[in-house]
Enzyme design. Structure first.
Site, PDB file in Angstrom:
ATOM      1  N   LYS A   1     -29.495   8.077 -18.499  1.00  0.00           N
ATOM      2  CA  LYS A   1     -28.811   7.348 -17.428  1.00  0.00           C
ATOM      3  C   LYS A   1     -28.122   6.135 -18.012  1.00  0.00           C
ATOM      4  O   LYS A   1     -28.580   5.589 -19.032  1.00  0.00           O
ATOM      5  CB  LYS A   1     -29.822   6.873 -16.370  1.00  0.00           C
ATOM      6  CG  LYS A   1     -29.186   6.588 -15.022  1.00  0.00           C
ATOM      7  CD  LYS A   1     -28.980   7.881 -14.262  1.00  0.00           C
ATOM      8  CE  LYS A   1     -28.558   7.685 -12.855  1.00  0.00           C
ATOM      9  NZ  LYS A   1     -28.761   8.927 -12.085  1.00  0.00           N
TER      10      LYS A   1
HETATM   11  N1  GLU Z   1     -25.809  11.108 -11.098  1.00  0.00           N
HETATM   12  C1  GLU Z   1     -26.270  12.388 -10.621  1.00  0.00           C
HETATM   13  C2  GLU Z   1     -27.776  12.396 -10.493  1.00  0.00           C
HETATM   14  O1  GLU Z   1     -28.405  11.372 -10.335  1.00  0.00           O
HETATM   15  C3  GLU Z   1     -25.715  13.539 -11.468  1.00  0.00           C
HETATM   16  C4  GLU Z   1     -26.069  13.512 -12.909  1.00  0.00           C
HETATM   17  C5  GLU Z   1     -25.337  14.569 -13.746  1.00  0.00           C
HETATM   18  O2  GLU Z   1     -24.612  15.361 -13.174  1.00  0.00           O
HETATM   19  O3  GLU Z   1     -25.533  14.553 -14.953  1.00  0.00           O
HETATM   20  O4  GLU Z   1     -28.385  13.437 -10.450  1.00  0.00           O
END
Ligand code: GLU
Length: 419
Positions: free
Chosen positions: A109
């Site tokens: 993240k």
């Molecule tokens: N930000 C989204 C989540 O929290 C998608 C993450 C992604 O597609 O890698 O799942």
């Protein structure tokens, strides 16, 4: 609406969930020790040229929690409340999420402490390109693949793809997902998180014996996730009786006119100004009598303070971490059925996986193929978690966590500790 997230609590919550499930499934101590800490945390300064000629230095973070099952995967958010602890917790949740839907990734993240609502497009582009330049050695199609998250868009992902590609000297579409279709983005990705939440809501209502047709939904958050969910669940026949975003909330017991409301939000960015039903506050929305409550905004909105007042039969967590552990205990003791974030909102990362596969193969799927495969993954994951909950005689969050840590743990033990 939560405008502020409590970062310390979020990491505490994530660690408490991990400890609880480790005890429940008797997790190998080496696995627990490894999973409690992120593999890598990078903090960078991002000097950014602002429109008035001044230089502002923002702080950016990328956390890679685990890579045992594959490259790290997870979004990048732009928000004033971003903190290191929050990003670590969110990366950890991505590890579990990818394992629950059984896609070959670990969790990552990223976040930048900034307020994009107060910045021009040029300033956001300058910030993005410099942030990506700082991350260039640790991201890549085989090691860490970012995606959109809170306040980051398809356009931002396009800049990310371009900046990374310029450093390599050739186009690398598989470095990022959620990018524009013309750069190799996937059909169906934009609505995927909302579609996944709708599919899981449908399966939950089914297992609870509540007809989907006319089921009442209260929805917090009307952005990329909440808006798509509202469209899809109302097409499926449910009634969205309440919806809110940072600008305000609306309530109509007969169901809000969702296609008109979504068109208004697409045009103006907010619910505010739409004429329908009566206006309601955030706490009212969260504690309203309904079949399904869907918090689809930020963390920590359901807490020990308001959990006792929640009158929904089911909570489907559209956001990451909307329920604190104390609130979760109140729900499970009070017989509220909670479908946890790591299952409920995994549709986004699942279609991100499809997008990555398409980008690597340079072979593209139709929207119908994407949606069908997404449905297969979400329905399978939902029922696997439901069965695991039955086997362990526990709730859906513990069951989803159990499935996830067991899968990640199996990979850790199979690989061994090096050296
Ligand atoms: N930000 C989204 C989540 O929290 C998608 C993450 C992604 O597609 O890698 O799942």
């Amino acid at each position: 609406m939560a405008s502020q997230t409590n970062s310390t609590n979020v990491l505490d919550s994530a660690l408490e969930q991990l400890e609880d499930v480790a005890a429940l499934v008797d997790l190998h101590p080496d696995v627990l020790a490894k999973l409690k800490k992120p593999k890598r945390t990078l903090i960078v300064s991002i000097p950014t040229r602002m429109d008035d000629g001044s230089l502002e230095v923002f702080t950016g973070i990328r956390v890679q929690h685990n890579m045992d099952r594959g490259p790290c995967k997870g979004g990048i958010r732009y928000h004033p409340a971003v903190s290191i602890d929050e990003v670590i917790a969110l990366a950890m949740w991505m590890t579990w999420k990818c394992a629950v839907v059984d896609i070959p990734y670990g969790g990552g993240k990223g976040g930048v402490i900034c307020d994009p609502t107060d910045m021009s497009q040029t300033e956001i582009e300058n910030l993005t390109r410099r942030f990506v330049t700082e991350l260039v050695t640790i991201i890549g199609p085989e090691q860490d693949i970012p995606a959109p998250d809170v306040n980051t868009t398809e356009t931002v992902m396009g800049w990310l793809m371009d900046t990374y590609s310029m450093q390599q000297g050739y186009s690398v579409p598989a470095v990022v997902t959620g990018k524009p279709i013309c750069l190799g983005g996937s059909l169906g990705r934009a609505a995927a998180t909302g579609r996944g939440i709708a599919l899981v809501t449908r399966e939950t209502l089914n297992t609870k014996g509540i007809p989907l047709e006319g089921a009442t939904i209260s929805l917090q958050g009307y952005g990329k996730v909440g808006g798509a969910f509202a469209d899809i669940i109302s097409e499926m026949g449910a009634r969205v009786i309440a919806a809110s975003d940072i600008s305000g909330g609306l309530y109509d017991p007969d169901g809000l006119p969702i296609s008109e409301l979504s068109a208004h939000v697409r045009e103006t960015g907010f619910i505010e100004g739409f004429q329908a039903g009566e206006s309601i506050g955030n706490e009212e929305l969260l504690t309203m009598e309904c079949d399904v409550l869907v918090p689809a905004a930020l963390e920590n909105v359901l807490t020990a303070e308001n959990a006792g007042d929640v009158r929904a039969k089911i909570i489907v967590e559209g956001a990451n971490g909307p329920t604190t552990p104390a609130a979760h205990r109140i729900f499970t003791e009070g017989d509220v059925f909670v479908v946890p974030d790591i299952l409920a909102n995994a549709g986004g990362v699942t279609v991100s996986y499809f997008e990555w596969c398409q980008s690597l193969q340079k072979l593209f799927w139709t929207e119908e193929q994407v949606n069908q495969r997404l449905e297969r993954v979400m329905v399978k994951a939902y029922h696997e978690v439901y069965e695991r909950a039955d086997e362990l005689q526990t709730d859906m969050r513990n069951a989803a966590m159990a499935l996830a840590v067991e899968r990640v743990g199996e990979a850790i033990l199979a690989r061994g500790i090096y050296p």
